[in-house]
Design an enzyme around this catalytic site. Structure first.
Site, mmCIF file in Angstrom:
data_model
loop_
_atom_site.group_PDB
_atom_site.id
_atom_site.type_symbol
_atom_site.label_atom_id
_atom_site.label_comp_id
_atom_site.label_asym_id
_atom_site.label_seq_id
_atom_site.Cartn_x
_atom_site.Cartn_y
_atom_site.Cartn_z
ATOM 1 N N GLU A 245 -11.003 -3.814 -5.782
ATOM 2 C CA GLU A 245 -9.585 -4.140 -5.943
ATOM 3 C C GLU A 245 -8.783 -2.834 -5.899
ATOM 4 O O GLU A 245 -9.263 -1.765 -6.261
ATOM 5 C CB GLU A 245 -9.348 -4.849 -7.281
ATOM 6 C CG GLU A 245 -10.283 -6.020 -7.560
ATOM 7 C CD GLU A 245 -10.107 -7.176 -6.601
ATOM 8 O OE1 GLU A 245 -9.009 -7.302 -6.027
ATOM 9 O OE2 GLU A 245 -11.056 -7.949 -6.403
ATOM 10 N N TYR A 246 -7.516 -2.948 -5.425
ATOM 11 C CA TYR A 246 -6.693 -1.742 -5.351
ATOM 12 C C TYR A 246 -6.277 -1.296 -6.746
ATOM 13 O O TYR A 246 -6.172 -2.123 -7.649
ATOM 14 C CB TYR A 246 -5.451 -1.992 -4.470
ATOM 15 C CG TYR A 246 -4.408 -2.915 -5.078
ATOM 16 C CD1 TYR A 246 -3.496 -2.454 -6.047
ATOM 17 C CD2 TYR A 246 -4.317 -4.246 -4.693
ATOM 18 C CE1 TYR A 246 -2.547 -3.281 -6.594
ATOM 19 C CE2 TYR A 246 -3.360 -5.077 -5.226
ATOM 20 C CZ TYR A 246 -2.483 -4.596 -6.179
ATOM 21 O OH TYR A 246 -1.541 -5.423 -6.731
ATOM 22 N N GLU A 272 -9.219 -4.014 -1.384
ATOM 23 C CA GLU A 272 -8.437 -5.258 -1.331
ATOM 24 C C GLU A 272 -6.947 -4.963 -1.392
ATOM 25 O O GLU A 272 -6.494 -4.119 -2.164
ATOM 26 C CB GLU A 272 -8.843 -6.153 -2.515
ATOM 27 C CG GLU A 272 -7.851 -7.261 -2.833
ATOM 28 C CD GLU A 272 -6.874 -6.855 -3.918
ATOM 29 O OE1 GLU A 272 -5.678 -7.116 -3.710
ATOM 30 O OE2 GLU A 272 -7.277 -6.282 -4.933
ATOM 31 N N GLU A 275 -1.539 -8.201 -1.454
ATOM 32 C CA GLU A 275 -0.075 -8.236 -1.296
ATOM 33 C C GLU A 275 0.327 -8.339 0.171
ATOM 34 O O GLU A 275 1.423 -8.837 0.491
ATOM 35 C CB GLU A 275 0.557 -7.003 -1.936
ATOM 36 C CG GLU A 275 0.399 -5.707 -1.166
ATOM 37 C CD GLU A 275 -0.943 -5.035 -1.409
ATOM 38 O OE1 GLU A 275 -1.125 -3.893 -0.949
ATOM 39 O OE2 GLU A 275 -1.799 -5.640 -2.080
ATOM 40 N N SER A 319 0.691 -1.420 -4.650
ATOM 41 C CA SER A 319 0.930 -2.544 -3.729
ATOM 42 C C SER A 319 2.366 -2.543 -3.212
ATOM 43 O O SER A 319 2.613 -2.894 -2.055
ATOM 44 C CB SER A 319 0.611 -3.870 -4.425
ATOM 45 O OG SER A 319 1.468 -4.069 -5.537
ATOM 46 N N ARG A 320 3.327 -2.143 -4.066
ATOM 47 C CA ARG A 320 4.716 -2.048 -3.583
ATOM 48 C C ARG A 320 4.873 -0.908 -2.579
ATOM 49 O O ARG A 320 5.572 -1.038 -1.565
ATOM 50 C CB ARG A 320 5.675 -1.825 -4.762
ATOM 51 C CG ARG A 320 6.242 -3.099 -5.351
ATOM 52 C CD ARG A 320 5.237 -3.837 -6.198
ATOM 53 N NE ARG A 320 4.912 -3.123 -7.422
ATOM 54 C CZ ARG A 320 3.970 -3.498 -8.287
ATOM 55 N NH1 ARG A 320 3.229 -4.571 -8.029
ATOM 56 N NH2 ARG A 320 3.726 -2.816 -9.383
#
Length: 444
Positions: A245-246, A272, A275, A319-320
């Protein structure tokens, strides 16, 4: 010269005032031929038979005379528009052999492009209808996302899940349910620091057993961010493929080293990024493409996170940052500030970025107790602006979609170019996050 009295044309035909009617010369009339007499007799016989069998009027709702025929309303002949139109039976031609049909060019919404005209099909008043093989194209039903995999897997990869929090629980659920990608994976167990025994019938195994087992070929790293780097390194050294996962790590240099290790071992290392599989991102991608950005901003609000477990806000919120890089290309850092009130668990990070065309982008992460998880965005283009995110639907099975991508990598269905582009984007985002962290700490 004296006026000649008007005469009549034919018998019992009154003369019309002001017009002259000259009698026809009987000698010029042609005698009926055998062909014309035969036609007249056939017409008379047809009228007699029709009157005897069905004295009523035939309507369009009458039954079809025999299988394979259809009633067609024939057009009136020229000069006989006042006569009743007659329904005639027309034999339907047998269907032509199926052949690959050239699909119509359709615009969004099902409209035909210029020059693409639907073929007409016989029917009352020239009603038009597409051929059956083209109707499917006209309906434009959305196709379900398909995974490029074989129906019957030749082998299954043994999987162990490390961490059973929110992400780990979702991964276990997807592995246990029947999905195209899950058919290539065999869930062997999970690893956790807590003594749980089993979760949903899946047994707990130790980290040592997961690393040494020949059955385990894949590790899903779903633990807190601060432990990702150590788990990845251990499983890669043990010859296992890794899905994490990130963020992959909390440092750009460590991520680069782990990728080099994966290449040396010949193993897949997949970070991963669900998003990028969300409906919101798909909407933004369509809105942004082909437009010239003037300026933009992205604000994310949520509850507080423990920085010791999840890392600096630029990493926990990567993710943003990945959204902005995926939408506008590689970015450069202009400035970054961090405001914190630890007694109130309040944090606000403000980052000023710049595109390759020197267009400003502002990214803000604000977290505090009571703040709802939400995104607020504003993008201004030369052709207009986009304020906030509309409701574009529910995100369904985004972790499963990410698993599909990972399995495609295991099966070698991604090109070297695609893998290199993904690696470049991930490392660029991690580098930006590290630079942001340096700028914020240098001002404290």
């Amino acid at each position: 010269m004296a006026a000649m009295p008007p005469t009549t044309c034919g018998q019992n035909t009154p003369a019309q005032p002001g017009r002259l009617h000259w009698p026809r010369d009987p000698s010029r009339r042609q005698a009926p031929t055998a062909h014309s007499r035969c036609q007249a007799e056939r017409r008379e016989q047809g009228r007699s038979r029709a009157a005897a069998k069905s004295p009523g009027t035939l309507t369009a709702s009458s039954a079809v005379p025999y299988p394979g025929t259809a009633l067609a309303l024939g057009p009136p002949r020229k000069g006989h528009e006042t006569r009743p139109r007659v329904l005639t039976a027309r034999q339907r031609s047998p269907p032509a052999p199926a052949s690959p049909a050239r699909p119509r060019i359709l615009r969004p919404g099902g409209q035909s492009a210029p020059g693409s005209r639907p073929r007409s099909q016989g029917g009352p008043r020239g009603a038009q209808r597409l051929r059956p093989e083209l109707e499917l194209c006209a309906q434009q039903q959305p196709l379900e996302e398909e995974t490029k995999m074989n129906a019957e897997p030749e082998r299954k990869f043994g999987v162990v899940v490390v961490g059973v929090g929110r992400a780990g629980s979702v991964r276990i659920r997807d592995l246990r349910n029947p999905h195209p990608s899950s058919a290539f994976l065999n869930l062997i167990g999970f690893v956790s620091r807590r003594e749980l025994g089993s979760v949903e019938g899946v047994p707990q195994i130790s980290l040592e057993d997961a690393l040494s087992s020949q059955e385990v070929e894949v590790a899903y790293i779903c633990s807190e961010n601060s432990s990702h780097e150590d788990y990845i390194r251990q499983f890669l050294n043990a010859g296992k493929h890794v899905l994490v996962e990130y963020p992959m790590t909390l440092s750009w240099a460590a991520a680069r080293d782990l990728w080099d290790l994966a290449e040396q071992k010949g193993r897949v290392l997949h970070e991963e990024h669900v998003e990028l599989l969300m409906e919101e991102f798909a909407f933004l991608k369509k809105e942004v493409v082909g437009k010239d950005l003037l300026k933009g901003s992205l604000l994310f609000t949520a509850g507080p996170l423990e920085q010791e477990r999840f890392g600096f806000p630029a990493f926990s919120g990567i993710s943003r940052l990945t959204w902005l890089v995926s939408l506008f290309g590689e970015l450069s850092l202009v400035s970054a500030t961090l405001e914190q009130r630890k007694e109130d668990q309040y944090m606000k990070m403000t980052v000023c970025l710049e595109t390759e065309n020197k267009r400003p982008l502002t990214w803000i992460e604000e977290k505090a107790p009571g703040l709802k998880r939400n995104r607020h965005l504003s993008f201004h283009f030369k052709s207009g602006s986009l304020e906030n995110m509309p409701n574009v639907g529910v995100n369904k099975n985004i972790f499963l979609k990410d698993q599909n991508i990972f399995v495609q990598k295991l099966l070698g269905q991604f090109s070297e170019k695609e893998l290199a582009a993904e690696k470049k984007r991930i490392l660029h985002c991690l580098w930006l996050a590290e630079e942001i962290q340096k700028h914020c700490y240098s001002k404290e």
